[in-house]
Design a protein around this motif. Structure first.
Motif, short mmCIF file in Angstrom:
data_model
loop_
_atom_site.label_atom_id
_atom_site.label_comp_id
_atom_site.label_asym_id
_atom_site.label_seq_id
_atom_site.Cartn_x
_atom_site.Cartn_y
_atom_site.Cartn_z
N ILE A 1 52.42 1.81 47.05
CA ILE A 1 51.09 1.31 47.42
C ILE A 1 51.21 -0.19 47.61
CG2 ILE A 1 48.70 1.00 46.64
CD1 ILE A 1 49.16 3.64 44.97
N LEU A 2 50.83 -0.64 48.79
CA LEU A 2 50.90 -2.08 49.10
C LEU A 2 49.54 -2.51 49.62
CD1 LEU A 2 52.60 -4.67 49.42
CD2 LEU A 2 53.09 -3.92 51.77
N THR A 3 48.93 -3.47 48.93
CA THR A 3 47.68 -4.02 49.44
C THR A 3 48.00 -5.36 50.12
OG1 THR A 3 47.22 -5.17 47.36
CG2 THR A 3 46.32 -2.95 47.60
N ILE A 4 47.21 -5.69 51.11
CA ILE A 4 47.38 -6.99 51.76
C ILE A 4 46.27 -7.90 51.25
CG2 ILE A 4 47.62 -8.23 53.93
CD1 ILE A 4 49.82 -6.06 53.43
N THR B 1 55.06 2.46 42.81
CA THR B 1 54.92 1.00 42.69
C THR B 1 53.62 0.57 43.39
OG1 THR B 1 56.10 0.44 44.74
CG2 THR B 1 57.43 0.69 42.74
N VAL B 2 53.03 -0.50 42.85
CA VAL B 2 51.77 -1.03 43.40
C VAL B 2 51.93 -2.54 43.50
CG1 VAL B 2 49.25 -1.01 43.20
CG2 VAL B 2 50.59 0.75 42.03
N ASN B 3 51.89 -3.05 44.72
CA ASN B 3 52.11 -4.48 44.92
C ASN B 3 51.12 -5.05 45.92
OD1 ASN B 3 54.65 -5.07 43.35
ND2 ASN B 3 55.41 -3.40 44.63
N ASN B 4 51.06 -6.37 45.96
CA ASN B 4 50.17 -7.09 46.88
C ASN B 4 50.99 -8.08 47.69
OD1 ASN B 4 47.29 -7.79 47.59
ND2 ASN B 4 47.92 -9.80 46.85
#
Ligand code: NAP
Length: 255
Positions: A143-146, A185-188
């Motif tokens: 999961i990737l947030t911008i 994984t969860v990143n920004n």
């Protein structure tokens, strides 16, 4: 695993919101080049979306388009379901679409504030809620947030937008801890000033553009493609030990 295998996304399926144009489009193309089937997304049927899908399909033929305006609270879960239905399940969710209303903070209406929070924050956790069960079942998910450099340096005329990005980044850190045991994984990824449609008008003012450039240590604006390497790292096995991170892609503007 050799280095190519670490970035290889063959057999993976991704949704990239707001990928008809700009940064989302560049990330969708990058994921497709690494072998993922990609659901590209825009608010409505449009030439830009068709063109992006055609380019993505040249790299990854199983790719599809999903459509919906994320300011409608029914849409976030529905587009995740549409993308999952096309591929069987989603492995990668890139939450990229956002709206940004520029005006002095004292003039922002309740409706404008709610619209930005809905698209930039509420839609994010709803899409993550919808996407996680299938990732959990596979014990693999990305999961990737911008976000934005405005998490650290908020623009005076974008108070709600900047706050929505900080809220999203907090969500990322919270969920990274909770989803880590499931192989998710969860990143920004927080861009600085990237030349896309949303800032063409503002940066056409040479005086303003020079002032903004002066705030960036690398003294240059970024291109959408500058965000792709970092995104691929955090969406692949190459980044499997990276979670809960806020990675700035901003030429040092946060400093
Ligand atoms: N560009 C920058 O300098 C910069 C800096 C920091 C952070 N960011 C962040 O990076 C991300 C991408 O920005 P960008 O500059 O590439 O954007 P952009 O070129 O303005 O493109 C926006 C994308 O989001 C979609 N979108 C807009 N409103 C939507 C809504 N209500 N519901 C669903 N989709 C919607 C658009 O779809 P349509 O084509 O259908 O309109 C389009 O695909 C955003 O999260 C932005 O906040 C950008």
């Amino acid at each position: 695993m050799n280095i190519n295998e670490r970035f290889n996304l063959s057999g993976r399926a991704a949704l990239v919101t707001g990928s008809s144009r700009g940064i989302g489009r560049a990330i969708a193309l990058g994921l497709a080049e690494c072998g993922a089937a990609v659901a590209v997304h825009g608010t409505k049927p449009a030439k830009a979306l068709d063109e992006t899908l055609a380019e993505v399909r040249r790299l990854s033929p199983r790719s599809v388009a999903v459509i919906g305006d994320l300011s409608n609270p029914d849409v976030p879960a529905r587009i995740v379901a549409d993308a999952a239905a096309a591929f069987g399940a989603l492995d990668i969710l890139v939450v990229n679409a956002s709206i940004q209303i520029r005006k002095p903070w004292g003039e922002v209406t309740q409706e404008e504030a709610e619209q930005q929070m809905q698209v930039n924050f509420h839609a994010t956790w709803r899409m993550i809620q919808a996407a996680v069960p299938a990732m959990r079942a596979k014990k693999w998910g990305r999961i990737l947030t911008i976000g934005s450099v405005q998490q650290q340096r908020p623009h005076p005329d974008m108070v709600v937008y900047a706050a929505s990005k900080s809220a999203q980044e907090n969500l990322v850190r919270n969920l990274a801890k909770q989803l880590g045991p499931d192989g998710i994984t969860v990143n920004n990824l927080a861009p600085g000033v990237i030349l896309t449609d949303r800032n063409t008008a503002a940066l056409s003012d040479e005086t303003y553009a020079a002032r903004v450039r002066g705030m960036i240590p690398s003294r240059a604006f970024g291109e959408a493609e500058d965000c792709v390497g970092a995104a691929l790292l955090m969406c692949s096995d190459a980044g499997r030990y990276i979670t809960g991170v806020d990675l700035l892609v901003d030429g040092g503007m946060h400093l």
